[in-house]
Design a protein around this motif. Sequence first.
Motif, PDB file in Angstrom:
ATOM      1  N   LEU A  82       0.838  -1.189   0.000  1.00 35.00           N
ATOM      2  CA  LEU A  82       0.000   0.000   0.000  1.00 35.00           C
ATOM      3  C   LEU A  82       0.874   1.240   0.000  1.00 35.00           C
ATOM      4  CD1 LEU A  82      -2.943   1.160   0.295  1.00 35.00           C
ATOM      5  CD2 LEU A  82      -2.513   1.198   2.755  1.00 35.00           C
ATOM      6  N   TRP A  83       0.476   2.200  -0.784  1.00 40.98           N
ATOM      7  CA  TRP A  83       1.155   3.491  -0.788  1.00 40.98           C
ATOM      8  C   TRP A  83       0.088   4.564  -0.940  1.00 40.98           C
ATOM      9  CZ3 TRP A  83       2.262  -0.459  -4.210  1.00 40.98           C
ATOM     10  CH2 TRP A  83       1.685  -0.357  -5.486  1.00 40.98           C
ATOM     11  N   PRO A  84       0.391   5.766  -0.429  1.00 39.23           N
ATOM     12  CA  PRO A  84      -0.603   6.843  -0.497  1.00 39.23           C
ATOM     13  C   PRO A  84      -0.878   7.261  -1.940  1.00 39.23           C
ATOM     14  CG  PRO A  84       1.436   7.618   0.539  1.00 39.23           C
ATOM     15  CD  PRO A  84       1.623   6.179   0.223  1.00 39.23           C
ATOM     16  N   PRO A  85      -2.093   7.771  -2.203  1.00 37.22           N
ATOM     17  CA  PRO A  85      -2.445   8.157  -3.573  1.00 37.22           C
ATOM     18  C   PRO A  85      -1.650   9.352  -4.092  1.00 37.22           C
ATOM     19  CG  PRO A  85      -4.231   8.666  -2.049  1.00 37.22           C
ATOM     20  CD  PRO A  85      -3.188   7.940  -1.269  1.00 37.22           C
ATOM     21  N   VAL A  86      -1.107  10.168  -3.200  1.00 29.07           N
ATOM     22  CA  VAL A  86      -0.297  11.306  -3.624  1.00 29.07           C
ATOM     23  C   VAL A  86       1.038  11.272  -2.894  1.00 29.07           C
ATOM     24  CG1 VAL A  86      -2.239  12.811  -4.192  1.00 29.07           C
ATOM     25  CG2 VAL A  86      -1.366  12.787  -1.881  1.00 29.07           C
ATOM     26  N   SER A  87       2.068  11.803  -3.527  1.00 30.62           N
ATOM     27  CA  SER A  87       3.387  11.816  -2.898  1.00 30.62           C
ATOM     28  C   SER A  87       3.411  12.852  -1.783  1.00 30.62           C
ATOM     29  CB  SER A  87       4.477  12.090  -3.929  1.00 30.62           C
ATOM     30  OG  SER A  87       4.276  13.342  -4.517  1.00 30.62           O
ATOM     31  N   SER A  88       4.330  12.642  -0.837  1.00 32.16           N
ATOM     32  CA  SER A  88       4.421  13.552   0.297  1.00 32.16           C
ATOM     33  C   SER A  88       5.878  13.717   0.711  1.00 32.16           C
ATOM     34  CB  SER A  88       3.578  13.023   1.459  1.00 32.16           C
ATOM     35  OG  SER A  88       3.996  11.715   1.790  1.00 32.16           O
ATOM     36  N   THR A  89       6.097  14.384   1.802  1.00 32.91           N
ATOM     37  CA  THR A  89       7.459  14.625   2.285  1.00 32.91           C
ATOM     38  C   THR A  89       8.054  13.329   2.829  1.00 32.91           C
ATOM     39  OG1 THR A  89       6.777  15.134   4.546  1.00 32.91           O
ATOM     40  CG2 THR A  89       6.795  16.969   2.963  1.00 32.91           C
ATOM     41  N   PRO A  90       9.380  13.240   2.881  1.00 35.51           N
ATOM     42  CA  PRO A  90      10.022  12.029   3.419  1.00 35.51           C
ATOM     43  C   PRO A  90       9.589  11.700   4.848  1.00 35.51           C
ATOM     44  CG  PRO A  90      11.629  13.350   2.238  1.00 35.51           C
ATOM     45  CD  PRO A  90      10.362  14.164   2.302  1.00 35.51           C
ATOM     46  N   ASP A  91       9.381  12.716   5.683  1.00 36.78           N
ATOM     47  CA  ASP A  91       8.953  12.471   7.063  1.00 36.78           C
ATOM     48  C   ASP A  91       7.563  11.843   7.120  1.00 36.78           C
ATOM     49  OD1 ASP A  91      11.320  13.466   8.067  1.00 36.78           O
ATOM     50  OD2 ASP A  91      10.505  15.463   8.498  1.00 36.78           O
ATOM     51  N   ILE A  92       6.663  12.359   6.307  1.00 36.67           N
ATOM     52  CA  ILE A  92       5.297  11.823   6.277  1.00 36.67           C
ATOM     53  C   ILE A  92       5.317  10.406   5.714  1.00 36.67           C
ATOM     54  CG2 ILE A  92       3.019  12.088   5.207  1.00 36.67           C
ATOM     55  CD1 ILE A  92       3.429  15.134   5.450  1.00 36.67           C
ATOM     56  N   GLU A  93       6.113  10.180   4.672  1.00 35.41           N
ATOM     57  CA  GLU A  93       6.216   8.838   4.091  1.00 35.41           C
ATOM     58  C   GLU A  93       6.790   7.844   5.090  1.00 35.41           C
ATOM     59  OE1 GLU A  93       7.866   8.346   0.184  1.00 35.41           O
ATOM     60  OE2 GLU A  93       6.863  10.135  -0.551  1.00 35.41           O
TER      61      GLU A  93
END
Length: 131
Positions: A87-98
């Motif tokens: 599973l991965w989020p539908p939109v990219s985000s910052t390294p900390d959030i990831e």
Amino acid sequence: SLDKDFLRNIPGSILSSQLCDKWVSVLDQGNKEVKIKSIQRLIEQLPRANVVLLRYIFGVLHGIEMRSEENQMNAFNLAVCIAPSLLWPPVSSTPDIESEFIKKISSLVQFLIENCCRIFGDEITSLFGEI
């Protein structure tokens, strides 16, 4: 590596990026039984092909985890390896959030491995026949 590459190429992920927020929050819900029921409801929302593949994946992971004394691959170690491919989020985000997202998904996958018989049914242990 081949399995992870295969899983990463499933459009929208095998657990469905559309359900990402629900998957991430499932472990914040009530007791073990509530979590299992929530997971089962989420699985019912997945395409049939995804569910079939998930059963086999977790059948394999369960089999590996059952021999963790021999192979050192307990549910935590397996989850760390495979979770980012499920599973991965539908939109990219910052390294900390990831990074935080991967920790949550790893905890979810660990829970799925540890409770796969309750989630998918006891027959999951015999998907590959007798070992």
